[in-house]
Design a protein around this motif. Structure first.
Motif, PDB file in Angstrom:
ATOM      1  N   MET A   1      -8.516 -11.235   9.011  1.00  0.00           N
ATOM      2  CA  MET A   1      -8.069 -11.595   7.461  1.00  0.00           C
ATOM      3  C   MET A   1      -8.022 -10.257   6.509  1.00  0.00           C
ATOM      4  O   MET A   1      -7.417 -10.585   4.922  1.00  0.00           O
ATOM      5  CB  MET A   1      -9.040 -12.414   7.118  1.00  0.00           C
ATOM      6  N   PHE A   2      -8.967  -9.686   5.442  1.00  0.00           N
ATOM      7  CA  PHE A   2      -9.026  -8.955   4.853  1.00  0.00           C
ATOM      8  C   PHE A   2      -8.051  -7.177   5.095  1.00  0.00           C
ATOM      9  O   PHE A   2      -8.468  -6.556   4.166  1.00  0.00           O
ATOM     10  CB  PHE A   2     -10.407  -8.761   4.156  1.00  0.00           C
ATOM     11  N   HIS A   3      -7.699  -7.372   6.495  1.00  0.00           N
ATOM     12  CA  HIS A   3      -6.903  -5.576   6.806  1.00  0.00           C
ATOM     13  C   HIS A   3      -6.287  -5.359   6.016  1.00  0.00           C
ATOM     14  O   HIS A   3      -5.696  -4.192   5.727  1.00  0.00           O
ATOM     15  CB  HIS A   3      -6.561  -5.551   8.378  1.00  0.00           C
ATOM     16  N   HIS A   4      -5.157  -6.512   4.995  1.00  0.00           N
ATOM     17  CA  HIS A   4      -4.743  -5.742   4.170  1.00  0.00           C
ATOM     18  C   HIS A   4      -5.262  -5.155   2.965  1.00  0.00           C
ATOM     19  O   HIS A   4      -5.191  -4.116   2.552  1.00  0.00           O
ATOM     20  CB  HIS A   4      -3.497  -6.776   3.654  1.00  0.00           C
ATOM     21  N   LEU A   5      -6.363  -5.221   2.221  1.00  0.00           N
ATOM     22  CA  LEU A   5      -7.051  -5.188   1.170  1.00  0.00           C
ATOM     23  C   LEU A   5      -7.364  -3.719   2.546  1.00  0.00           C
ATOM     24  O   LEU A   5      -7.802  -2.728   0.895  1.00  0.00           O
ATOM     25  CB  LEU A   5      -7.595  -5.754   1.350  1.00  0.00           C
ATOM     26  N   ALA A   6      -8.025  -4.045   3.213  1.00  0.00           N
ATOM     27  CA  ALA A   6      -9.105  -2.255   3.791  1.00  0.00           C
ATOM     28  C   ALA A   6      -7.726  -1.541   4.101  1.00  0.00           C
ATOM     29  O   ALA A   6      -8.026  -0.786   3.833  1.00  0.00           O
ATOM     30  CB  ALA A   6      -9.384  -3.203   5.518  1.00  0.00           C
ATOM     31  N   LYS A   7      -6.923  -1.472   4.770  1.00  0.00           N
ATOM     32  CA  LYS A   7      -5.644  -0.433   4.749  1.00  0.00           C
ATOM     33  C   LYS A   7      -4.964  -0.325   3.318  1.00  0.00           C
ATOM     34  O   LYS A   7      -4.379   1.311   3.024  1.00  0.00           O
ATOM     35  CB  LYS A   7      -4.255  -1.053   5.485  1.00  0.00           C
ATOM     36  N   ALA A   8      -4.944  -1.268   2.369  1.00  0.00           N
ATOM     37  CA  ALA A   8      -5.364  -0.086   1.330  1.00  0.00           C
ATOM     38  C   ALA A   8      -5.630   0.925   0.812  1.00  0.00           C
ATOM     39  O   ALA A   8      -5.874   1.337  -0.445  1.00  0.00           O
ATOM     40  CB  ALA A   8      -5.108  -1.883  -0.088  1.00  0.00           C
ATOM     41  N   GLY A   9      -6.892   0.459   0.700  1.00  0.00           N
ATOM     42  CA  GLY A   9      -7.717   1.527   0.115  1.00  0.00           C
ATOM     43  C   GLY A   9      -9.680   0.885   0.143  1.00  0.00           C
ATOM     44  O   GLY A   9     -10.302   1.922  -0.797  1.00  0.00           O
ATOM     45  N   ILE A  10      -9.713   0.054   0.184  1.00  0.00           N
ATOM     46  CA  ILE A  10     -10.959  -0.910  -0.329  1.00  0.00           C
ATOM     47  C   ILE A  10     -11.670  -0.992   1.123  1.00  0.00           C
ATOM     48  O   ILE A  10     -11.426  -1.751   2.073  1.00  0.00           O
ATOM     49  CB  ILE A  10     -10.180  -2.183  -0.939  1.00  0.00           C
ATOM     50  N   PRO A  11     -12.905  -0.413   0.548  1.00  0.00           N
ATOM     51  CA  PRO A  11     -13.916  -0.061   1.306  1.00  0.00           C
ATOM     52  C   PRO A  11     -14.287  -1.281   1.904  1.00  0.00           C
ATOM     53  O   PRO A  11     -14.239  -2.299   1.579  1.00  0.00           O
ATOM     54  CB  PRO A  11     -14.939   0.402   1.028  1.00  0.00           C
ATOM     55  N   MET A  12     -14.392  -2.156   3.398  1.00  0.00           N
ATOM     56  CA  MET A  12     -14.265  -2.646   4.251  1.00  0.00           C
ATOM     57  C   MET A  12     -16.188  -3.701   3.315  1.00  0.00           C
ATOM     58  O   MET A  12     -16.210  -4.624   3.978  1.00  0.00           O
ATOM     59  CB  MET A  12     -14.790  -3.265   5.666  1.00  0.00           C
ATOM     60  N   ASP A  13     -17.411  -2.652   3.619  1.00  0.00           N
ATOM     61  CA  ASP A  13     -18.272  -3.068   3.231  1.00  0.00           C
ATOM     62  C   ASP A  13     -18.390  -4.384   1.826  1.00  0.00           C
ATOM     63  O   ASP A  13     -19.310  -4.224   1.396  1.00  0.00           O
ATOM     64  CB  ASP A  13     -19.303  -2.487   3.324  1.00  0.00           C
ATOM     65  N   GLU A  14     -17.786  -2.896   0.907  1.00  0.00           N
ATOM     66  CA  GLU A  14     -17.748  -4.274  -0.134  1.00  0.00           C
ATOM     67  C   GLU A  14     -16.466  -5.147  -0.490  1.00  0.00           C
ATOM     68  O   GLU A  14     -17.208  -6.006  -1.063  1.00  0.00           O
ATOM     69  CB  GLU A  14     -16.478  -3.355  -1.415  1.00  0.00           C
ATOM     70  N   LEU A  15     -15.855  -5.329   0.413  1.00  0.00           N
ATOM     71  CA  LEU A  15     -14.673  -6.808   0.502  1.00  0.00           C
ATOM     72  C   LEU A  15     -16.098  -7.560   1.164  1.00  0.00           C
ATOM     73  O   LEU A  15     -16.196  -8.790   0.767  1.00  0.00           O
ATOM     74  CB  LEU A  15     -13.655  -6.206   1.620  1.00  0.00           C
ATOM     75  N   LEU A  16     -16.800  -7.468   2.092  1.00  0.00           N
ATOM     76  CA  LEU A  16     -17.657  -8.416   2.810  1.00  0.00           C
ATOM     77  C   LEU A  16     -18.822  -8.623   2.010  1.00  0.00           C
ATOM     78  O   LEU A  16     -19.433  -9.998   1.956  1.00  0.00           O
ATOM     79  CB  LEU A  16     -18.089  -7.922   3.901  1.00  0.00           C
ATOM     80  N   GLU A  17     -19.162  -7.719   1.088  1.00  0.00           N
ATOM     81  CA  GLU A  17     -20.360  -8.195  -0.305  1.00  0.00           C
ATOM     82  C   GLU A  17     -19.521  -9.432  -1.195  1.00  0.00           C
ATOM     83  O   GLU A  17     -20.510 -10.185  -1.605  1.00  0.00           O
ATOM     84  CB  GLU A  17     -20.027  -6.939  -1.188  1.00  0.00           C
ATOM     85  N   VAL A  18     -18.035  -9.007  -1.468  1.00  0.00           N
ATOM     86  CA  VAL A  18     -17.921 -10.249  -2.484  1.00  0.00           C
ATOM     87  C   VAL A  18     -17.314 -11.881  -1.306  1.00  0.00           C
ATOM     88  O   VAL A  18     -17.898 -12.737  -1.351  1.00  0.00           O
ATOM     89  CB  VAL A  18     -16.053  -9.986  -2.899  1.00  0.00           C
ATOM     90  N   VAL A  19     -17.672 -11.681  -0.314  1.00  0.00           N
ATOM     91  CA  VAL A  19     -17.771 -12.706   0.494  1.00  0.00           C
ATOM     92  C   VAL A  19     -19.059 -13.560   1.029  1.00  0.00           C
ATOM     93  O   VAL A  19     -18.683 -14.283   0.711  1.00  0.00           O
ATOM     94  CB  VAL A  19     -16.988 -12.546   2.071  1.00  0.00           C
TER      95      VAL A  19
END
Length: 123
Positions: A1-19
């Motif tokens: 689901m967040f792979h587009h943001l991760a591919k763009a350079g946003i760290p997955m751990d920070e994405l998961l914090e927002v989730v």
């Protein structure tokens, strides 16, 4: 689901914090909505069991509540994203869009020549 943001350079751990933050807020809002039903409908009966006909109406209300909360959640998320994007990125995006719409004019050597003023300058 967040792979587009991760591919763009946003760290997955920070994405998961927002989730996790999002989940906590959505759970709180869902809980508050159910509490409204409990406070304003279920508590009318006190400690007594709800009559069968009211029980089916309550079940129907709860089933209708879920899609209403989902629609409100989507609408509020879209509104919040628009506000956040505008607040945090608005000026920067506005500048980029302006430059894309009106690229700077390039000057040539003939454009840079000073124009003569005087009675023969119209020739």
């Amino acid at each position: 689901m967040f792979h587009h943001l991760a591919k763009a350079g946003i760290p997955m751990d920070e994405l998961l914090e927002v989730v996790v933050l999002l989940r906590a807020n959505v759970e709180r809002a869902a809980g508050e909505m159910v509490l409204l039903v409990e406070r304003h409908i279920v508590e009318r009966y006190g400690d007594e069991m709800l009559p069968a006909e009211d029980m089916s109406q309550l079940g129907d209300l709860i089933w209708r509540l879920r899609p209403l909360v989902e629609m409100a959640g989507h609408a509020e998320a879209a509104r919040a994203m628009e506000i956040a994007a505008s607040s945090h990125l608005g000026d920067r995006l506005g500048t980029i869009l302006e430059k894309m719409q009106h690229p700077p004019e390039t000057t040539t050597a003939t454009d840079a020549r000073p124009q003569r003023r005087g009675r023969h300058s119209d020739r």
